[in-house]
Design a protein around this motif. Structure first.
Motif, PDB file in Angstrom:
ATOM      1  N   VAL A 120       0.836  -1.200   0.000  1.00 47.08           N
ATOM      2  CA  VAL A 120       0.000   0.000   0.000  1.00 47.08           C
ATOM      3  C   VAL A 120       0.871   1.250   0.000  1.00 47.08           C
ATOM      4  O   VAL A 120       0.613   2.211  -0.737  1.00 47.08           O
ATOM      5  CB  VAL A 120      -0.959  -0.013   1.204  1.00 47.08           C
ATOM      6  N   HIS A 191      -5.980  10.263  -3.313  1.00 45.83           N
ATOM      7  CA  HIS A 191      -7.103   9.341  -3.167  1.00 45.83           C
ATOM      8  C   HIS A 191      -8.021   9.763  -2.029  1.00 45.83           C
ATOM      9  O   HIS A 191      -9.247   9.779  -2.165  1.00 45.83           O
ATOM     10  CB  HIS A 191      -6.584   7.917  -2.922  1.00 45.83           C
ATOM     11  N   LEU A 194      -8.003   5.868   1.319  1.00 50.73           N
ATOM     12  CA  LEU A 194      -7.274   4.627   1.059  1.00 50.73           C
ATOM     13  C   LEU A 194      -7.412   3.673   2.243  1.00 50.73           C
ATOM     14  O   LEU A 194      -6.471   3.428   3.001  1.00 50.73           O
ATOM     15  CB  LEU A 194      -5.812   4.926   0.751  1.00 50.73           C
ATOM     16  N   VAL A 199      -8.818  -1.540  -1.415  1.00 54.97           N
ATOM     17  CA  VAL A 199      -7.610  -2.097  -2.027  1.00 54.97           C
ATOM     18  C   VAL A 199      -7.827  -3.596  -2.226  1.00 54.97           C
ATOM     19  O   VAL A 199      -8.359  -4.275  -1.350  1.00 54.97           O
ATOM     20  CB  VAL A 199      -6.373  -1.846  -1.141  1.00 54.97           C
ATOM     21  N   VAL A 209      -6.485  -0.543  -6.713  1.00 54.01           N
ATOM     22  CA  VAL A 209      -7.126   0.350  -5.746  1.00 54.01           C
ATOM     23  C   VAL A 209      -8.311   1.008  -6.443  1.00 54.01           C
ATOM     24  O   VAL A 209      -8.202   1.436  -7.607  1.00 54.01           O
ATOM     25  CB  VAL A 209      -6.148   1.428  -5.240  1.00 54.01           C
TER      26      VAL A 209
END
Length: 313
Positions: A120, A191, A194, A199, A209
């Motif tokens: 990530v 984003h 997140l 994800v 994502v």
């Protein structure tokens, strides 16, 4: 991604005729999420996600759709909006703005290990660098200005202690945002949401994502703080897991180094991210909208996270 607007197969089939994507083979409403109506739509040529936008206006949507296409073109694994035969990616269905995007492979990892957190962090840094030359300029619609407008409507539902906490933190974040150090932070389209459920992984490999509909121009530091506050904590307490925290942050730094100001302001950004999601969850809980499939998130979670971030700061 709740179902606020029910669709039947005949409506979708008629709408799908404008695309060169084959005929429908499956249509399923998606129950998770709290903002838009979403369906999994499969055709003879692929798998897609159909979104009807319940709050966002048509004039706001080119920012999100353009950002996803921009990132996809830069090799970032994200949903890519599908154009119709006229080359348009923004459409209307049942009187509401709508879009059709590619459906990513994989599953969410809701109990992440350090290996997931590292991926990530790597993805997020790549996304930030890729977004630098994206021309969209829409602000974060759930940023400090929105919080300042929304919190007064929430205060009557809170205890005295909660009112003090949220008001004091709003004042603190307003002061931070007015500082020269904050003004100098790098920023672009981010984003801004997140979370673990946005994800996908195939095995231990990040495959994509999605859910860019909270995206906006904001600091990269805020975007990083949102991810750290979800991927790297013990959900029961809101405390950080040091191993996961280091895995995500170090992977991010391996792609993009942070300035001294970013390191200094990270504790404030972690508080800002907690305040943003506590505020939105309080609003969703106490000021709800009707939906056929909707379960508001528990606002107490981000109250715990905010208290932890203030205590650790």
């Amino acid at each position: 991604m709740a179902v606020f607007t029910p669709l039947d197969a005949a409506e979708v089939d008629s709408w799908l005729d404008r695309f060169d994507l084959g005929t429908r083979t499956d249509l399923q409403g998606i129950a998770s999420g709290i903002e838009n109506t979403n369906y999994f739509l499969s055709t003879t040529q692929g798998r897609f996600v159909l979104t009807l936008f319940e709050r966002l206006q048509a004039e706001q949507l080119p920012f999100y759709l353009g950002l996803m296409h921009h990132l996809a073109a830069h090799g970032i694994p994200v949903p890519d909006p599908m154009p119709d035969r006229q080359g348009q990616t923004l459409h209307t269905l049942k009187g509401k703005p709508a879009a059709l995007v590619t459906r990513l492979q994989g599953r969410s990892q809701l109990q992440p290990e350090p290996v997931h957190c590292a991926q990530v962090g790597h993805w997020l840094a790549r996304m930030h660098l890729a977004a630098r030359d994206y021309a969209g300029t829409q602000p974060n619609l759930r940023g400090l200005a929105w919080q300042t407008r929304t919190i007064p409507d929430i205060l009557p539902y809170l205890t005295a202690d909660q009112r003090t906490l949220i008001s004091t933190e709003l004042a603190h974040q307003t002061e931070v945002a007015a500082s020269p150090a904050y003004a100098a932070l790098p920023r672009s389209a981010v984003h801004a949401d997140l979370f673990r459920d946005n994800v996908l992984f195939e095995g231990d490999t990040l495959s994509g994502v999605f859910d860019f509909y909270f995206a906006g121009v904001d600091t990269w530091l805020f975007d990083l703080a949102v991810a750290l506050n979800d991927w790297c904590i013990h959900l029961q307490t809101g405390e950080f897991d040091a191993v996961r925290f280091d895995a995500l942050l170090n992977a991010y730094l391996a792609v993009r180094s942070m300035s001294d100001a970013e390191h200094r302001l990270l504790p404030d950004a972690l508080r800002a991210a907690a305040l943003r999601f506590w505020t939105s969850r309080l609003a969703d809980y106490h000021l709800p909208r009707d939906a056929h499939l909707l379960t508001p998130h528990d606002p107490i979670h981000f109250e715990r996270v905010l208290r932890q971030r203030i205590a650790s700061a």
